[in-house]
Design an enzyme around this catalytic site. Structure first.
Site, PDB file in Angstrom:
ATOM      1  N   LEU A   1       0.830  -1.213   0.000  1.00 26.15           N
ATOM      2  CA  LEU A   1       0.000   0.000   0.000  1.00 26.15           C
ATOM      3  C   LEU A   1       0.860   1.257   0.000  1.00 26.15           C
ATOM      4  CD1 LEU A   1      -2.619  -1.071   2.684  1.00 26.15           C
ATOM      5  CD2 LEU A   1      -3.001  -0.908   0.243  1.00 26.15           C
TER       6      LEU A   1
ATOM      7  N   VAL B   1       4.082  -0.845   4.059  1.00 22.36           N
ATOM      8  CA  VAL B   1       2.746  -1.227   4.523  1.00 22.36           C
ATOM      9  C   VAL B   1       2.069  -2.104   3.479  1.00 22.36           C
ATOM     10  CG1 VAL B   1       0.538  -0.362   5.365  1.00 22.36           C
ATOM     11  CG2 VAL B   1       2.596   0.991   5.690  1.00 22.36           C
TER      12      VAL B   1
ATOM     13  N   ASP C   1       6.867  13.247  11.021  1.00 26.03           N
ATOM     14  CA  ASP C   1       6.881  12.983   9.583  1.00 26.03           C
ATOM     15  C   ASP C   1       5.523  13.316   8.977  1.00 26.03           C
ATOM     16  OD1 ASP C   1       7.948  12.336   7.173  1.00 26.03           O
ATOM     17  OD2 ASP C   1       7.896  10.169   7.464  1.00 26.03           O
TER      18      ASP C   1
END
Ligand SMILES: *[C@@H]1O[C@H](CO)[C@@H](O)[C@H](O)[C@H]1NC(C)=O
Ligand SMILES: *[C@@H]1O[C@H](CO)[C@@H](O)[C@H](O)[C@H]1NC(C)=O
Ligand SMILES: *[C@@H]1O[C@H](CO)[C@@H](O)[C@H](O)[C@H]1NC(C)=O
Ligand SMILES: *[C@@H]1O[C@H](CO)[C@@H](O)[C@H](O)[C@H]1NC(C)=O
Ligand SMILES: *[C@@H]1O[C@H](CO)[C@@H](O)[C@H](O)[C@H]1NC(C)=O
Ligand SMILES: *[C@@H]1O[C@H](CO)[C@@H](O)[C@H](O)[C@H]1NC(C)=O
Length: 688
Positions: A418, A426, A536
């Site tokens: 993903l 991920v 982040d």
């Protein structure tokens, strides 16, 4: 740039495809595999009536009678240059019609048409239900009123022509990567734009309407559509798919049938009457009939007393009943106020089946009771094993502890990626109960087992509607995986920068994303016990659920990574444009570093492009944030800063507010930046 290739050059592909599939023998009226048809060659039907081949508009043999031409009669495919519309003199329509099913090219349920009544085009189901419209043609705008994006999408030029003889719509592609395009009226009821990729496969690029559940009766009779589940369609309880193989091919509109026919008016044999199954949060079919009754009991009998009544619903405004097939049901989330409670009529025996099943379980449990001692023993043994090797799933605090092997299976050996990032990649996974999950594979964790678990359970306690929820983890030696809720609409970045231009995020959604993200960060900074500096923040880490509610991902991981953090930081420096100056200066980092990154992200939300992209302003190349800052500081026109694709469709005050907050957030001196709490208040309009 204009399209170079003549659209007619695409036709041979279709002809050959058709024939390779159906004919294998040799002869004058057939063409076999490995044989081609080119130039003036044709094949003629046995009685000489039909002839198939490629013809120029005035050739190859002008003496022959003009042959039907596929280009003027699109079936389910609308090619560049092809006219979609109608002839005003003859009344003849040129519409695009879906296939009847994935394997049957006969005319199907859905058509794409141009409507004479209001100069719009749209979609129709079963010749009568017009369920989606482009809005009327606006001559001044040069676009259809409800789909202005078609004008400025950057890929296709749609042109609408209306003269004494005909009205039609056609399109050409003007980007090099989309030169080979086709638009298909798909059997699902969606119009799909497909692009031929260099490795010769047709990639699904955009669709109208964007969501399958917006197609009228997408799941057919007695089916329900649920945008947040996969597959989107399912049958109501007591009903079964009409054709399993069609449903497997994502063809749902043939719907479901009753497992047990209603016995209405006849004795069911058991003397029991039909009953109703309760379903909550349903977007009900539109063809309701109102009945004047006082309470829900009279409402139920009003339905029961008429054999063609299939459902009823009762609320404070009264009683509604439905006759005949139930079409266009949608399962909504509880939070959606449009949903109502619907009662579906089922045969009495359907309810008996439910009772019977319960009885069976009782018998099994009863007979097993004799060997309770044995059961307890087995259970204890299993628990001991689990504790040792972490096989199976157990609760640890609010988190589930998975076995890494199970997660590898549920992600099909980490096959569907993903996204990636500084902390690891991920992958999409599906648990045995068909819950869709996102599994993060952490890279090089050096923490000890105890510390890792402590840190993970801290993250597990942080829950907010604008934060992606951690559901569980697995930990086996160096293997560390985190399990999150799956967000069906992907990341904000995918919509802003890579999304199809035909369905860009509108301003209202963008503004809600700005507020939601700010709320999530404010919660992280101010509300939770251990202040977490996210570190982040960028559009890749803002995920969108089925309702486009934003959820911040990846928080708390910086601490988890521990000593390895410096390595991650180096990678993060690669994500330029979001990092506050103090990162580079090497001084202590506070939550104000996040405020900076958030401000940078706000600019991208407004512009729809990366801050790192240089743009031309007054003959000079500039970065968008510095240009936008000058406009805001000098009191210029902030709407000019808006994503072109929105065509100025935005609340001016909101755009100004977002731009001002962004400028405030990206100041070099962190002391001058607002807190996330203040940002939320300004965006909500509480503080000016
Ligand atoms: C079709 O052509 C290919 C290559 O030109 C050849 O390898 C194949 O054997 C042919 N098939 C038949 C059925 O003639
Ligand atoms: C389409 O309409 C016809 C006539 O109104 C009706 O008989 C038929 O059941 C409809 N088909 C579907 C799939 O809704
Ligand atoms: C779009 O089509 C119209 C009409 O055919 C033409 O005048 C115009 O130049 C085209 N625009 C682009 C960008 O190709
Ligand atoms: C409409 O059709 C007539 C007769 O075929 C033709 O003479 C005329 O040029 C056409 N008008 C336009 C605008 O195409
Ligand atoms: C059932 O409802 C339909 C449609 O409203 C109506 O035409 C019909 O007469 C009703 N039948 C009975 C028995 O009330
Ligand atoms: C009750 O149902 C009617 C009919 O669909 C609907 O218009 C109305 O909004 C509903 N009222 C409430 C309070 O949900």
């Amino acid at each position: 740039m204009h399209k170079k290739a003549n659209p007619r050059s695409i036709l041979p592909i279709f002809f050959l495809f058709l024939f390779l599939k159906t004919h294998t023998s040799h002869g004058a009226d057939t063409i076999s595999a490995n044989k081609s048809l080119s130039g003036d060659q044709t094949i003629v039907s046995a009685h000489g009536i039909f002839e198939l081949g490629f013809f120029k508009p005035d050739g190859p043999n002008p003496s022959k009678p003009s042959l039907w031409e596929s280009f003027d009669h699109p079936t389910d495919t609308w090619l560049p240059g092809n006219k979609m519309g109608y002839n005003k003199k003859t009344g003849e329509k040129r519409l695009v019609t879906s296939w009847r099913s994935p394997e049957d090219p006969a005319p199907g349920l859905f058509t794409l048409e141009l409507f004479p009544s209001d100069n719009s085009f749209g979609l129709v189901r079963n010749k009568s239900d017009k369920f989606w419209s482009s809005g009327a043609w606006d001559e001044k705008l040069g676009a259809f009123s409800l789909t202005p994006v078609m004008k400025v999408n950057g890929y296709y030029n749609f042109s609408y022509v209306s003269n004494d003889n005909e009205s039609y719509l056609k399109y050409t592609a003007f980007c090099s990567s989309c030169e080979m395009s086709r638009i298909v009226m798909h059997f699902s009821g969606q119009v799909r734009v497909l692009i031929l990729t260099p490795n010769i496969d047709w990639r699904w690029f955009a669709s109208l309407p964007t969501q399958l559940c917006q197609v009228y009766a997408a799941c057919g009779a007695y089916g329900t559509c649920d945008e947040s589940s996969l597959p989107f369609c399912s049958c109501l309880k007591g009903f079964e798919q009409k054709s399993r193989s069609n449903w497997d091919l994502e063809f749902y509109s043939d719907g479901c049938f009753r497992k047990t026919e209603l016995q209405c008016g006849h004795n069911s044999g058991h003397g029991e009457r039909e009953r109703f199954l309760k379903m909550q949060n349903i977007l009900v079919p539109k063809n309701e009939q109102f009945v004047q009754v006082e309470n829900i009991i009279s409402c139920e009998s009003a339905c029961l007393n008429n054999c063609s009544c299939t459902a009823y619903s009762f609320n404070s405004s009264g009683c509604s009943i439905w006759m005949g097939d139930l079409l266009d049901l949608q399962q909504l989330k509880a939070a959606n106020k449009m949903g109502r409670t619907l009662y579906i009529r089922l045969a009495a025996s359907e309810f008996q089946t439910l009772k019977h099943k319960k009885g069976l379980i009782g018998v099994v449990v009863g007979s097993a009771a004799g060997s309770v001692v044995l059961l307890v023993l087995i259970l204890l043994l299993m628990l001991r094993r689990k504790k040792k090797a972490w096989t199976g799933t157990m609760m640890e605090g609010s988190l589930l502890a998975f076995s890494c092997k199970d997660l590898r299976n549920s992600t099909k050996n980490f096959s569907e990626k993903l996204g990636g990032g500084g902390f690891g990649s991920v992958f999409k996974g599906i648990l045995s109960d068909s819950t869709v999950i996102a599994v993060k594979k952490l890279e090089s964790i050096v923490q000890g087992e105890k510390q890792f678990r402590a840190e993970v359970s801290t993250i597990g306690t942080i829950q907010h509607v604008n934060l992606v929820r951690l559901r569980g983890f697995c930990s086996q030696g160096t293997k560390k995986l985190l399990v999150y809720d799956y967000m069906s609409n992907g990341s904000l970045a995918s919509h802003l920068f890579h999304g199809s231009d035909l369905n860009i995020l509108d301003w209202k959604t963008r503004y809600q994303i700005a507020i939601g993200t700010a709320r999530g960060l404010a919660y992280l900074h101010e509300k939770c016990r251990e202040c977490i500096i996210h570190c982040d923040i960028k559009p890749e880490n803002v995920l969108l659920d089925a309702e486009f509610c934003p959820k911040v991902a990846d928080f708390g991981l910086a601490k988890l990574i521990g000593r390895e953090f410096s390595r991650v930081l180096t990678t993060m420096r690669g994500t330029r444009g979001y990092l506050a100056p103090e990162w580079i200066a090497g001084v202590a980092i506070t939550s104000k570093a996040n405020v900076y990154s958030f401000g940078m992200m706000l600019f991208e939300l407004v512009s729809g492009m990366r801050n790192s992209k240089q743009i031309e302003a007054n003959g000079k190349l500039k970065y968008y944030p510095s240009m936008a800052t000058s406009v805001v500081v000098e009191g210029g026109d902030v709407v000019s800063l808006l994503d072109d694709r929105l065509e100025g469709n935005a609340d001016e005050e909101e755009v100004e507010r977002v731009c001002k907050v962004a400028v405030w957030c990206i100041q070099d001196d962190e002391a001058h930046r607002p807190s996330m709490g203040e940002v939320v208040q300004i965006l909500e309009g509480i503080v000016r």
